[in-house]
Write a protein that holds these residues in place. Structure first.
Motif, short mmCIF file in Angstrom:
data_model
loop_
_atom_site.label_atom_id
_atom_site.label_comp_id
_atom_site.label_asym_id
_atom_site.label_seq_id
_atom_site.Cartn_x
_atom_site.Cartn_y
_atom_site.Cartn_z
N SER A 195 -22.09 -29.95 -0.12
CA SER A 195 -22.07 -28.70 -0.88
C SER A 195 -22.92 -27.63 -0.18
N PHE A 196 -23.55 -27.98 0.92
CA PHE A 196 -24.35 -27.04 1.72
C PHE A 196 -23.55 -26.78 2.99
N ASP A 197 -23.34 -25.52 3.34
CA ASP A 197 -22.39 -25.26 4.43
C ASP A 197 -22.91 -25.66 5.80
N LEU A 198 -24.17 -26.08 5.90
CA LEU A 198 -24.64 -26.62 7.17
C LEU A 198 -23.78 -27.84 7.56
N PHE A 268 -30.29 -26.16 15.12
CA PHE A 268 -30.95 -25.88 13.85
C PHE A 268 -30.34 -24.66 13.20
N CYS A 269 -30.28 -24.71 11.89
CA CYS A 269 -29.78 -23.57 11.13
C CYS A 269 -30.36 -23.66 9.73
N GLY A 270 -30.31 -22.56 9.01
CA GLY A 270 -30.63 -22.62 7.59
C GLY A 270 -31.98 -22.09 7.21
N GLU A 271 -32.95 -22.15 8.10
CA GLU A 271 -34.27 -21.58 7.83
C GLU A 271 -34.97 -21.35 9.15
N TYR A 291 -31.14 -25.43 20.18
CA TYR A 291 -30.55 -24.16 19.76
C TYR A 291 -31.07 -23.72 18.41
N ASN A 292 -31.41 -22.46 18.31
CA ASN A 292 -31.68 -21.88 17.01
C ASN A 292 -30.43 -21.10 16.63
N THR A 293 -29.92 -21.32 15.44
CA THR A 293 -28.77 -20.54 14.97
C THR A 293 -29.09 -20.02 13.57
N TYR A 294 -28.40 -18.96 13.21
CA TYR A 294 -28.69 -18.29 11.94
C TYR A 294 -27.39 -17.84 11.28
N GLY A 295 -27.35 -17.93 9.97
CA GLY A 295 -26.23 -17.32 9.26
C GLY A 295 -26.26 -17.63 7.79
N PRO A 296 -25.78 -16.70 6.95
CA PRO A 296 -25.62 -16.97 5.53
C PRO A 296 -24.26 -17.63 5.26
N THR A 297 -24.17 -18.38 4.17
CA THR A 297 -22.91 -19.01 3.76
C THR A 297 -21.76 -17.98 3.76
N GLU A 298 -22.07 -16.75 3.35
CA GLU A 298 -21.05 -15.70 3.24
C GLU A 298 -20.45 -15.31 4.59
N ASN A 299 -21.09 -15.75 5.70
CA ASN A 299 -20.57 -15.42 7.03
C ASN A 299 -20.08 -16.67 7.76
N PRO A 320 -36.74 -15.98 18.58
CA PRO A 320 -35.57 -15.19 18.18
C PRO A 320 -34.50 -16.07 17.52
N ILE A 321 -33.62 -15.45 16.73
CA ILE A 321 -32.48 -16.19 16.17
C ILE A 321 -31.26 -16.05 17.09
N GLY A 322 -31.35 -15.18 18.09
CA GLY A 322 -30.30 -15.14 19.09
C GLY A 322 -29.46 -13.88 19.06
N HIS A 379 -24.09 -7.42 3.26
CA HIS A 379 -25.55 -7.23 3.25
C HIS A 379 -26.20 -8.60 3.26
N THR A 380 -26.82 -8.98 4.36
CA THR A 380 -27.36 -10.35 4.43
C THR A 380 -28.61 -10.54 3.58
N GLY A 381 -29.31 -9.45 3.27
CA GLY A 381 -30.58 -9.60 2.54
C GLY A 381 -31.68 -10.11 3.47
N ASP A 382 -31.40 -10.16 4.77
CA ASP A 382 -32.39 -10.62 5.74
C ASP A 382 -32.89 -9.44 6.56
N MET A 383 -34.20 -9.36 6.70
CA MET A 383 -34.80 -8.36 7.57
C MET A 383 -34.77 -8.91 8.98
N PHE A 393 -34.34 -10.96 15.90
CA PHE A 393 -35.48 -11.73 15.41
C PHE A 393 -35.47 -11.66 13.89
N TYR A 394 -35.61 -12.83 13.27
CA TYR A 394 -35.65 -12.88 11.81
C TYR A 394 -37.04 -12.48 11.33
N LYS A 395 -37.08 -11.61 10.32
CA LYS A 395 -38.39 -11.14 9.83
C LYS A 395 -38.68 -11.60 8.41
#
Ligand code: AMP
Length: 506
Positions: A195-198, A268-271, A291-299, A320-322, A379-383, A393-395
């Protein structure tokens, strides 16, 4: 036929005996995946459900869950995976939002308290073993139809159902192919709940390449001894998890490249992947690709990636998140430009991985998805901060930004600074509110590195605060340091900051 299903069908035809699923002593082949999902498709089409209506699939991380996911798509129904660790209220909420036509129940729960028809495990086993396997491929889920719908955790308010189409998923699978070289020799650790998109990082790029999915399930992760055995005796060569899950495994003796020479890729992803975690990893697995990867479920799971090597560790205190996928557009919303040319603001993205919105929830969809010049931006809600060459870079979450005594503070930035100190293994800083709903104090919850656990707390308190003073402004230093054995972890394996905020302000 559906394009993802088509690729998996090719794999099945080429290597039917290949192991596609492994969980402890349980192994299952691609042939079984194909045959059983055809039978589930037949079973579902025989029910004449409303066209393209979603189906809830409830269970753990068993092979049969994958069979049912594919069966649903083949028959023409998007699926909603719900983990059997969820509380009963969740299925009631999901049911009322999604209005599914059916629940496929791979668990022992007898009554969900909903009116939607439920198919029991016994009936499902019968269908999976029947001799009826014909279904109409013309009715299968098409390119722009929803493939899966994953509900957000919904810690506050009603959970939202993120709709991911076949097109969204195909683009993600193609990107994984181009970045991470999955092949039939890939053996993936699949730890995230379905149920977690990871978990999608494993499932579809894995199955379309004929890889093996090695499941480390909830029962294993809950038990320290079992988990240690599963990890240190593992055969997988590619690790996919949140950084928090990896941190937990760092305690295991034998979790290194000497004992696990085949384990050479970590995704890695998710946090946030902290500098400290990445440093420890590259010490234990010096030749591994990290690897560092980043993304919201919506993407659709992940939209940025970067290889973290020793040079990166030397160059950056906060990793950095890349770079964003090359076929996506982005905006740094409400940005501020620094002297270094970096733009800092909320990340908004558009492109082939962006969901069409939340199922049956126009209001939330309009809030989060904005059409600009005919393109839908999320809108990811991520700075984030963006370097002039596009490196991101994730803030921190925009909702984890607090104001204290007039200063704007990113809680995750405070943790990032704490994480750079030798004493701190993990930390989670949260605000304490007064009765006027203003932040009166920042409280850092700190898990110490083992060698500091015997040091006097008063001494540690002044050590840590003094060290922070050399690197940051006074207002960024937490008022209270609380030393704890562990931090709360959410069902998805991330540090649960919201739970801690609730606890502190209860
Ligand atoms: P979810 O939709 O549950 O997968 O959560 C997505 C959120 O997790 C993102 O919007 C970020 O806030 C956070 N996240 C995901 N990947 C990373 C990462 N590599 N670094 C920092 N935060 C991340």
């Amino acid at each position: 036929m559906n394009s993802i299903i088509e690729k998996i069908t090719d794999v099945i035809a080429e290597s039917p005996d290949k192991i596609c699923y492994k969980n402890g002593s349980v192994t299952e082949t691609y042939r079984d995946l194909g045959q059983k999902s055809d039978r589930i498709a037949n079973f579902l089409q025989d029910k004449f459900l409303p066209e393209k209506s979603p189906i809830v699939i409830y269970g753990g991380q068993q092979f049969e869950m994958l069979v049912m996911f594919l069966g649903a798509i083949k028959s023409g129904h998007p699926y909603i995976p719900v983990d059997d660790g969820s509380d009963p209220q969740r299925i009631i909420q999901i049911n009322s939002v999604a209005k599914p036509s059916l629940v496929l129940n791979w668990s022992d729960v007898e009554d969900f308290g909903i009116e939607t028809p439920v198919i029991s495990k016994l009936e499902l086993i019968e269908a999976m073993n029947s001799d009826k396997n014909i279904y109409d491929t013309a009715k299968s889920i098409g390119p722009d139809d929803d493939f899966y719908i994953i509900f957000t955790s919904g810690t506050t308010g009603t959970p939202k159902g993120v709709q991911i189409s076949t097109n969204n998923l195909t683009d993600f699978v193609n990107w994984v192919d181009s970045k991470f070289d999955y092949s039939a020799d890939t053996n993936l650790m699949l730890q995230a709940p379905f149920s977690f998109d990871l978990s999608v990082f494993d499932i579809y790029p894995g199955l379309t390449n004929g890889a093996t999915l090695t499941v480390v399930d909830k029962n294993t992760t809950k038990n320290f001894g079992k988990l240690q055995e599963a990890i240190t005796n593992s055969e997988f060569n590619t690790w996919i998890s949140t950084p928090s899950f990896f941190e937990m495994c760092l305690l295991f003796r034998g979790f290194d490249s000497v004992n696990l020479p085949q384990l050479n890729k970590f995704i890695f992803c998710g946090e946030e992947l902290t500098h400290a975690t990445a440093t420890k990893l590259l010490k234990k697995f010096p030749k591994a690709q990290l690897y560092n990867t980043y993304g919201p479920t919506e993407n659709t799971v992940a939209i940025t990636s970067i290889l973290i090597d020793h040079d990166m560790l030397t160059k950056y205190d906060r990793l950095p998140i890349g770079y964003l996928k090359s076929n996506m557009n982005h905006i740094i919303y409400n940005f501020e430009k620094g002297d270094d040319g970096y733009l800092t603001g909320e990340l908004m993205v558009s492109g082939p991985d962006v969901s069409k919105g939340y199922l049956n929830n126009q209001v939330q969809t309009e809030k989060a998805f904005e059409i600009i010049n005919g393109e839908t931006f999320y809108h990811t809600g991520d700075m984030v901060s963006e370097a002039p060459d596009g490196l991101l870079f994730y803030k921190g979450r925009t909702d984890f930004q607090i104001k204290m005594h007039g200063y704007r503070i990113e809680l995750e930035e405070v943790d990032s600074m704490l994480g750079n100190l030798d004493q701190v293994k993990q930390s989670c800083t949260v605000p304490l509110y007064n009765n006027k709903k203003q932040v009166s104090k920042m409280i850092a919850h700190i898990v110490l590195e083992d060698q500091f656990k015997t040091v006097d707390e008063l001494e540690l308190n002044s050590q840590i605060k003094d060290e922070l003073k050399t690197t940051t402004m006074d207002y960024m230093i937490p008022n209270i340091l609380k030393f704890v054995e562990q931090l709360p972890i959410s069902k998805n394996g991330k540090i649960d900051r919201k739970a801690l905020i609730g606890e502190i302000n209860a």
